[in-house]
Design an enzyme around this catalytic site. Structure first.
Site, short mmCIF file in Angstrom:
data_model
loop_
_atom_site.label_atom_id
_atom_site.label_comp_id
_atom_site.label_asym_id
_atom_site.label_seq_id
_atom_site.Cartn_x
_atom_site.Cartn_y
_atom_site.Cartn_z
CG ASP A 261 56.36 -42.06 9.35
OD1 ASP A 261 57.50 -41.65 9.11
OD2 ASP A 261 55.98 -42.37 10.50
CD GLU A 295 61.85 -42.28 12.97
OE1 GLU A 295 61.52 -41.33 13.72
OE2 GLU A 295 61.03 -43.10 12.50
CD GLU A 296 58.33 -45.31 12.13
OE1 GLU A 296 58.00 -45.13 13.32
OE2 GLU A 296 57.90 -44.61 11.21
#
Length: 527
Positions: A261, A295-296
């Site tokens: 990820d 994004e995280e």
């Protein structure tokens, strides 16, 4: 040279009777025969180099007529000739000799003509190397480039808000290795740090935009995108190859932070685009690559891109692209996602009245009423749907009070709620209203809920031949990019290991993803 011949069921082996795992009786009689004097007959046998029985770690290895191997221990084995001690393991390689069937009977004979060694005393050849060579012959031509790019991305730490170095690497790789047009898109909050120079990456966070063509910006029809930030902590790159070999097979396991990820998606997407262009299966002008930061945490990278993309004034000046599809890279186990749950949450604060713990009826415990409210929230039906299941609540943190003998005046909890009700526009509001109702029923005056963000279930296109499908329970950047286009969500690796200490995937997962992205890109362009 001598050989030991076994005959079944003469006496007990280690005091046991019965049948072994291979279906061979656990009782044998062993005879020592000089091969120079006698022909050798028997059902199974083993030959040792330099007059030693074929042993390894004190065990005898036999080749059975069915061509399986069975291991017997000589310890406490008594035969009519006396006791044979356990023989020490020799450093010589053991030669296991095959048998030759002379007739329909169970008799076998040894002749030099039919002796075929199963293990050769040649350091340049091993069963493992033969296996990896076979795998290498079947490996895709891009394996080396794919693994090298994936490794480089993982080796550069890029925990959210510290993505600059991996961004610089990608800009250099796309420009110098592939000849793409690539630029940095600085986030609004970091534009001053860049001094207005798109190539000054010494400060500030930025997305990476790239075009595999010198065509103008308005031409791309499909956006291929993923994120380059990862969660903490940094975990170094590691690849597990088979013992005794440096060759990488499709079963080799790659680990490290971001290995799944989402640096696996980034590497696979770049290779997929390049493979399609080399094979002349797509027009390079139809594609654009976007690798975002943040994004995280908050999605600020994709939100920046979306703001620019939807800026009417900027569109009039620069004619920005109008995408018909966007392919998002996230860990879906190489299944095509039909969508994912929505997301909302925030900080729930409870206000009490402090006092002595011996008189709780005279005061109000903030932690007590907070716990009561949380228990109701996690057990309540906050909305569901056939595709996305139930809305779920995670109580991330709880804090409150100052001492054990003081009734707490304040307490709070941080919540993350995965929304399964409604649609992308309405789902978050449905859940918030349900939570607010529970809080009022518990205590009308004590609670304040500070909501942050929020959206309902996100739909993605999963009607593509050749893919298994799934529905994700995690959030992505899909809702952060506003626009009239079709979304596809796909990528290698499992979300169940993505944020853990054991994050990793197989080489075959990466290679499958390359082929999957190629299929999705061609499908999106043809749709």
């Amino acid at each position: 040279m001598f050989v030991y011949i076994q005959s079944p069921l003469v006496m007990s082996w280690q005091g046991h009777a019965g049948v072994s795992d291979w279906g061979i009786p656990n009782a044998y009689f062993f005879s020592k025969v000089d091969l120079s004097r006698y022909p050798v007959w028997g059902s199974t046998f083993a030959i040792a180099v330099t007059s030693q029985l074929a042993t390894q770690d004190g065990n005898i290895l036999f080749m059975l007529p069915s061509f399986h191997f069975h291991i017997f221990s000589l310890s406490s084995l008594e035969v009519s000739q006396g006791k044979y001690p356990i023989m020490k393991t020799t450093s010589n390689l053991i030669l296991l000799w095959g048998t030759f069937l002379l007739s329909h009977s169970s008799a076998f004979v040894i002749e030099n003509t039919y002796q075929h060694p199963l293990i050769v005393d040649d350091s340049s050849i091993s069963p493992l190397q033969i296996s990896t060579s076979s795998d290498a012959n079947n490996a895709p031509s891009y394996r080396k480039n794919l693994l090298s790019l994936h490794k480089s991305l993982i080796e550069i730490p890029s925990i959210s808000r510290t993505e600059q170095e991996v961004g610089k690497f990608l800009l250099d790789y796309l420009r110098n290795n592939l000849g793409y047009v690539a630029k940095a898109q600085f986030l609004e909050s970091d534009k001053k740090a860049s001094h207005g120079d798109d190539d000054d990456h010494s400060q500030g966070r930025f997305n990476v935009l790239a075009w595999p063509s010198s065509h103008n910006l308005s031409s791309p029809r499909v956006l291929v995108t993923s994120h380059i930030d990862v969660v903490p902590p940094f975990i170094p790159y590691h690849i597990s190859t088979s013992e005794g070999s440096d060759e990488v097979t499709s079963d080799a396991f790659i680990s490290g932070r971001g290995s799944v990820d989402a640096k696996a998606s980034v590497a696979a997407q770049i290779v997929a685009v390049e493979e399609l262009i080399r094979a002349k299966e797509v027009d390079p002008a139809d594609l654009m690559l976007l690798f975002v930061v943040g994004e995280e945490i908050s999605g600020d990278g994709m939100k920046t891109f979306s703001t620019v993309y939807n800026d009417e004034e900027k569109n009039k000046k620069e004619e920005l692209p109008r995408f018909k599809a966007a392919i998002y890279g996230e860990p879906t186990e190489n299944k095509l996602s039909c969508g994912h749950k929505g997301m909302t949450g925030g900080v729930l604060k409870a206000q009490g009245i402090a006092g002595h713990s011996g008189y709780p009826w005279l005061f109000k415990s903030a932690t007590e009423i907070l716990v009561k409210a949380l228990a109701k929230i996690v057990s309540a039906d906050l909305g569901s749907s056939e595709r996305y299941g139930n809305t779920t609540v995670n109580i991330g943190t709880i804090a409150g009070g100052v001492a054990a003998n003081v009734i707490p005046k304040e307490a709070q909890a941080k919540l993350a709620i995965r929304v399964a009700a409604g649609n992308q526009a309405t789902g978050a509001d449905i859940v918030r209203k349900a939570v607010d109702k529970i809080l009022k029923e518990t205590d009308e005056e004590a609670f304040t809920m500070e909501w942050t963000g929020g959206y309902g279930p996100v739909e993605c296109n999963c009607d593509v031949d050749g893919f298994e499908t799934m529905v994700a329970s995690y959030g992505t950047d899909v809702p952060n990019f506003e626009g009239d286009y079709v979304s596809y969500l796909y990528g290698p690796g499992s979300i169940l290991v993505a944020h853990g200490d054991d994050e990793g995937l197989k080489v075959s997962d990466l290679e499958t993803a390359v082929e999957g992205y190629k299929t999705l890109i061609k499908h999106a362009l043809a749709a």
